[in-house]
Design an enzyme around this catalytic site. Structure first.
Site, short mmCIF file in Angstrom:
data_model
loop_
_atom_site.label_atom_id
_atom_site.label_comp_id
_atom_site.label_asym_id
_atom_site.label_seq_id
_atom_site.Cartn_x
_atom_site.Cartn_y
_atom_site.Cartn_z
N HIS A 2 31.77 28.84 46.61
CA HIS A 2 31.25 28.86 47.97
C HIS A 2 31.51 30.21 48.65
O HIS A 2 31.63 30.28 49.87
CB HIS A 2 31.85 27.73 48.81
CG HIS A 2 31.28 26.39 48.46
ND1 HIS A 2 30.09 25.93 48.98
CD2 HIS A 2 31.73 25.43 47.63
CE1 HIS A 2 29.83 24.73 48.49
NE2 HIS A 2 30.81 24.40 47.66
N SER A 31 35.10 23.78 50.19
CA SER A 31 33.73 23.39 50.48
C SER A 31 33.60 22.37 51.60
O SER A 31 32.56 22.28 52.23
CB SER A 31 33.08 22.83 49.21
OG SER A 31 33.83 21.75 48.71
N LYS A 61 24.66 28.24 43.68
CA LYS A 61 24.79 28.17 45.14
C LYS A 61 24.22 29.46 45.74
O LYS A 61 23.01 29.69 45.62
CB LYS A 61 26.25 27.91 45.52
CG LYS A 61 26.69 26.51 45.04
CD LYS A 61 28.01 26.05 45.58
CE LYS A 61 28.22 24.58 45.26
NZ LYS A 61 29.29 24.32 44.30
C1 LIG Z 1 29.73 23.47 43.20
C2 LIG Z 1 31.07 23.84 42.73
C3 LIG Z 1 31.37 23.86 41.37
C4 LIG Z 1 30.37 23.44 40.33
O1 LIG Z 1 29.38 24.38 40.14
P1 LIG Z 1 28.17 24.03 39.15
O2 LIG Z 1 27.73 25.36 38.64
O3 LIG Z 1 27.17 23.32 39.97
O4 LIG Z 1 28.74 23.16 38.07
C5 LIG Z 1 32.62 24.27 40.98
N1 LIG Z 1 33.56 24.61 41.89
C6 LIG Z 1 33.32 24.59 43.20
C7 LIG Z 1 34.39 25.00 44.17
C8 LIG Z 1 32.07 24.18 43.67
O5 LIG Z 1 31.84 24.12 44.98
#
Ligand SMILES: *Cc1c(COP(=O)(O)O)cnc(C)c1O
Length: 415
Positions: A218, A190, A249
């Site tokens: 991502h 990320s 996301k």
């Molecule tokens: C954002 C993210 C998470 C967490 O996701 P949520 O559903 O918001 O808890 C987990 N792993 C990665 C790689 C992320 O970028």
């Protein structure tokens, strides 16, 4: 009264120490739906300003997409507001099952289990399937939620240098004697936006009889020719054993996550994973809207194609403007500034230009690697991107960094 003046004073000192380091996180309020154009109140109490958002994980522009909002309304009407239960007691509806089946099909996996978030999926998956006779081999830059999940499980833990396949091979060799070996990586990292070399990783896992888990938060919805993810990009869909991902996301932006993969592993998560047993279910409106999201991303590739075009267009513009960006293909574009204060100052000036971006510095990225992380969305228009590039050019000029490489910027501003 247990919260004594002394206790208050000590906690206030902790907060002041954060301010003194210049890494205090300011409150920012958005007074509109999430999207390419948003209305922001910053600093707190200031008049609202319309700005272009270049720092959301809204990769496919679905956060406020009319079809998704409509599906959330329909879910609310037909299945209610909330479950008032964890999954295993009375928190699983037919639409939860439907979403799980749709996600399995979309990701090319045998089975899927929904969690309240991907952070919860990552908290539950390792303890559910591994014990002290097993080992986890993780890339050194995996997401914080994976690290937390690994800490909660009793397996042995070792790491390999970021995306370094020679080092991974060495560690696989070293841990040959373990019962299960699970290699863990992000699909798309990320902070840097780089893609884990899953083709090489899966080949190594085959060679050493190791399993692999990929966090696709991502990537799901837009990486790969039809947006299925990093495993599609590298043509290793059938080689990946476990995927964790988020609905927070690209796939809608509300909340929820899942573990998807080999059916025995998913069954063990259903039996053992503590967030599945002890935390509330995904809410029906979000589940119903997430099914619509899967409909949207599987019916055609328009959104991921638009995002790909936007990404290439922005990368070209920002490089021509003379800023120093990490090369790559993903919609995460780090504009490298190296110095934390410079990243902070420039992001504030960008805000004044109507572009909402945030400076990232230690501890979110290694110290000396400060940056402004730009994230593209399918919701951006060409005009939005032109405006962002023009603003970067203007602010980059103000700070005298246009045309400078890493060495040049560090010479001028320090690390
Ligand atoms: C954002 C993210 C998470 C967490 O996701 P949520 O559903 O918001 O808890 C987990 N792993 C990665 C790689 C992320 O970028």
């Amino acid at each position: 009264m247990a919260y004594s003046a002394k206790a208050r004073g000590l906690f206030a000192e902790d907060i002041q120490a954060i301010r003194d380091k210049g890494i205090y996180k300011e409150k920012r309020f958005i007074c509109s739906p999430q999207g390419a154009e948003i209305e922001v109140e910053f600093p707190e109490g200031a008049p609202k300003a319309k700005v272009l958002n270049f720092c959301a994980n809204n990769y496919l522009g679905l956060s406020s997409h009319p079809d998704v909002v409509k599906a959330a309304h329909e879910g609310l009407d037909k299945r209610g507001y909330g479950m008032s239960s964890v999954r295993f007691i009375c928190g699983t509806q037919d639409i939860h099952r439907e979403l799980q089946n749709r996600v399995s099909e979309f990701l090319g996996m045998e089975d899927t289990l929904l969690f309240p978030s991907c952070m919860d999926a990552n908290s539950g998956v390792f303890e559910s399937i591994l014990g002290p006779e097993d080992v986890i081999l993780a890339d050194r830059l995996i997401h914080a939620s994976l690290i937390d999940g690994i800490k909660l499980c009793s397996a042995q833990y070792d790491t390999f240098k970021h995306m370094n396949m020679k080092h991974l091979k060495k560690k696989l060799e070293l841990h040959r004697d373990k019962r299960h070996v699970l290699v863990v990586t992000d699909g798309v990292f990320s902070m840097d936006g780089d893609l884990a070399p899953l083709d090489e990783m899966c080949a190594l896992c085959d060679e050493y009889g190791a399993m692999i888990l990929v966090d696709e938060s991502h990537a799901s919805g837009f990486i790969g020719r039809t947006g299925r993810g990093t495993h599609e990009h590298f043509n290793v869909i059938d080689k990946v054993d476990l995927i964790t991902t988020t609905f927070g996301k690209g796939l809608g932006g509300a909340s929820g996550g899942c573990v998807s993969g080999r059916k025995e592993l998913i069954e063990l998560c259903r039996q053992n994973a503590r967030p599945y047993l002890f935390s509330n279910s995904m809410a029906p409106p979000i589940v119903n809207a997430s099914i619509k999201v899967i409909d949207l991303v599987t019916s055609n590739t328009d959104l991921r194609d638009k995002l790909e075009w936007n990404t290439a267009y922005f990368r070209k513009g920002i490089e021509e403007a003379g800023l120093c960006v990490r090369p790559g293909k993903t919609p995460i574009v780090p504009v490298m500034l190296y110095n934390a204060k410079l990243a902070n100052d420039m992001s504030r000036d960008m805000y004044a230009e109507g572009i909402y971006v945030i400076g990232f510095f230690f501890p979110v990225v290694p110290s000396g690697a400060a940056r402004i992380r730009v994230q593209l969305s399918a919701a951006h228009t060409k005009e939005h991107i032109d405006k962002a590039v023009a603003a970067f050019k203007k602010i980059g000029e103000k700070y005298g960094i246009l045309g400078l490489d890493k060495k040049g910027i560090i010479e001028k501003y320090g690390m």
